[in-house]
Design a protein around this motif. Structure first.
Motif, PDB file in Angstrom:
ATOM      1  N   UNK A  16      -8.265  69.602  32.698  1.00  0.00           N
ATOM      2  CA  UNK A  16      -8.716  69.320  31.340  1.00  0.00           C
ATOM      3  C   UNK A  16      -9.640  70.458  30.886  1.00  0.00           C
ATOM      4  N   UNK A  17      -9.414  70.938  29.676  1.00  0.00           N
ATOM      5  CA  UNK A  17     -10.192  72.055  29.157  1.00  0.00           C
ATOM      6  C   UNK A  17     -11.674  71.693  29.006  1.00  0.00           C
ATOM      7  N   UNK A  18     -11.981  70.416  28.887  1.00  0.00           N
ATOM      8  CA  UNK A  18     -13.379  70.004  28.698  1.00  0.00           C
ATOM      9  C   UNK A  18     -14.066  69.580  29.994  1.00  0.00           C
ATOM     10  N   UNK A  25       0.142  66.314  32.944  1.00  0.00           N
ATOM     11  CA  UNK A  25       1.180  66.544  31.934  1.00  0.00           C
ATOM     12  C   UNK A  25       0.927  67.911  31.320  1.00  0.00           C
ATOM     13  N   UNK A  26       1.683  68.244  30.296  1.00  0.00           N
ATOM     14  CA  UNK A  26       1.551  69.593  29.757  1.00  0.00           C
ATOM     15  C   UNK A  26       0.499  69.698  28.650  1.00  0.00           C
ATOM     16  N   UNK A  27      -0.350  68.702  28.571  1.00  0.00           N
ATOM     17  CA  UNK A  27      -1.421  68.784  27.590  1.00  0.00           C
ATOM     18  C   UNK A  27      -2.614  69.508  28.218  1.00  0.00           C
ATOM     19  N   UNK A  28      -3.547  69.905  27.405  1.00  0.00           N
ATOM     20  CA  UNK A  28      -4.709  70.634  27.899  1.00  0.00           C
ATOM     21  C   UNK A  28      -5.956  69.778  28.022  1.00  0.00           C
ATOM     22  N   UNK A  29      -5.819  68.503  27.705  1.00  0.00           N
ATOM     23  CA  UNK A  29      -6.990  67.639  27.665  1.00  0.00           C
ATOM     24  C   UNK A  29      -6.633  66.290  28.304  1.00  0.00           C
ATOM     25  N   UNK A  30      -7.592  65.717  29.045  1.00  0.00           N
ATOM     26  CA  UNK A  30      -7.314  64.446  29.725  1.00  0.00           C
ATOM     27  C   UNK A  30      -7.463  63.270  28.753  1.00  0.00           C
ATOM     28  N   UNK A  31      -6.991  62.116  29.171  1.00  0.00           N
ATOM     29  CA  UNK A  31      -7.024  60.939  28.306  1.00  0.00           C
ATOM     30  C   UNK A  31      -8.459  60.521  27.979  1.00  0.00           C
ATOM     31  N   UNK A  34      -9.758  62.822  25.394  1.00  0.00           N
ATOM     32  CA  UNK A  34      -9.007  62.566  24.161  1.00  0.00           C
ATOM     33  C   UNK A  34      -9.532  61.303  23.463  1.00  0.00           C
ATOM     34  N   UNK A  35      -9.833  60.300  24.270  1.00  0.00           N
ATOM     35  CA  UNK A  35     -10.360  59.053  23.702  1.00  0.00           C
ATOM     36  C   UNK A  35     -11.721  59.251  23.048  1.00  0.00           C
ATOM     37  N   UNK A  36     -12.363  60.348  23.371  1.00  0.00           N
ATOM     38  CA  UNK A  36     -13.686  60.670  22.825  1.00  0.00           C
ATOM     39  C   UNK A  36     -13.584  61.420  21.485  1.00  0.00           C
ATOM     40  N   UNK A  37     -12.364  61.647  21.008  1.00  0.00           N
ATOM     41  CA  UNK A  37     -12.158  62.309  19.710  1.00  0.00           C
ATOM     42  C   UNK A  37     -11.991  61.230  18.651  1.00  0.00           C
ATOM     43  N   UNK A  60     -13.682  63.855  13.248  1.00  0.00           N
ATOM     44  CA  UNK A  60     -15.112  64.022  12.967  1.00  0.00           C
ATOM     45  C   UNK A  60     -15.682  65.073  13.910  1.00  0.00           C
ATOM     46  N   UNK A  61     -16.669  65.798  13.408  1.00  0.00           N
ATOM     47  CA  UNK A  61     -17.325  66.820  14.222  1.00  0.00           C
ATOM     48  C   UNK A  61     -18.326  66.137  15.149  1.00  0.00           C
ATOM     49  N   UNK A  62     -17.818  65.573  16.221  1.00  0.00           N
ATOM     50  CA  UNK A  62     -18.667  64.891  17.199  1.00  0.00           C
ATOM     51  C   UNK A  62     -17.919  64.841  18.524  1.00  0.00           C
ATOM     52  N   UNK A  63     -18.619  64.472  19.571  1.00  0.00           N
ATOM     53  CA  UNK A  63     -18.008  64.262  20.877  1.00  0.00           C
ATOM     54  C   UNK A  63     -17.119  65.412  21.336  1.00  0.00           C
ATOM     55  N   UNK A  64     -15.948  65.052  21.821  1.00  0.00           N
ATOM     56  CA  UNK A  64     -15.038  66.036  22.402  1.00  0.00           C
ATOM     57  C   UNK A  64     -14.562  67.062  21.370  1.00  0.00           C
ATOM     58  N   UNK A  65     -14.368  66.642  20.114  1.00  0.00           N
ATOM     59  CA  UNK A  65     -13.905  67.598  19.101  1.00  0.00           C
ATOM     60  C   UNK A  65     -14.961  68.669  18.864  1.00  0.00           C
TER      61      UNK A  65
END
Ligand SMILES: [Zn+2]
Length: 153
Positions: A16-18, A25-31, A34-37, A60-65
């Motif tokens: 996970x990039x974070x 899977x082929x995504x760059x971020x874990x679930x 992701x749930x934190x976005x 929103x500009x918060x958390x993981x985003x």
């Protein structure tokens, strides 16, 4: 060329990039990250009677985003940019946004030299690939503006 270089740099990186947790899977971020976005589904209008435009935000500009944006802007994390562009793609499809081209906010030569890349252009080019639309450079930066970090709302 950029894709080739990034492909070599990131090939086989399945974390996970974070949070750096292993992902399968082929995504760059874990679930969990992701749930934190926090997705934003609101839109608003700007302009006047003659020229009114709809504005959308993907999250929103918060958390993981917020972390993804900071990583793209200040830590050269193009994987973070790919994730952000993916959320922008979802906004385009979910809101049925019709458009012909994408553009981006230009940087001054001084800022570009300092960072080495324009994060806004990177997002536009990645999004352009995701949605199959051309990216054009049609804006000109006429004055050096302050960095958004530290500015009030
Ligand atoms: Zn994570």
């Amino acid at each position: 060329m950029l894709d080739c270089v990034l492909g070599l740099v990131y090939c086989g990186d399945e974390k996970c990039v974070l949070c750096k947790k292993d992902i399968y899977d082929d995504e760059n971020i874990c679930k969990m990250c992701k749930d934190n976005i926090k997705i934003c589904r609101d839109s608003f209008q700007i302009g006047n009677y003659d020229h009114e435009f709809s504005c959308y935000s993907s999250a929103y500009y918060s958390g993981a985003m917020m972390e993804l944006i900071i990583k793209l802007k200040y830590k050269n994390s193009f994987r973070s940019g790919d994730i952000i562009a993916s959320y922008m793609k979802d906004t385009i499809y979910n809101s049925n946004i019709d458009f012909d081209v994408l553009t981006y906010v230009p940087m001054t030569k001084k800022s570009l030299k300092k960072r080495g890349y324009n994060q806004s252009e990177y997002l536009a080019r990645t999004l352009g690939k995701y949605v199959g639309k051309p990216v054009i450079c049609c804006l000109t930066k006429t004055k050096d503006t302050k960095d958004q970090i530290g500015l009030s709302r």
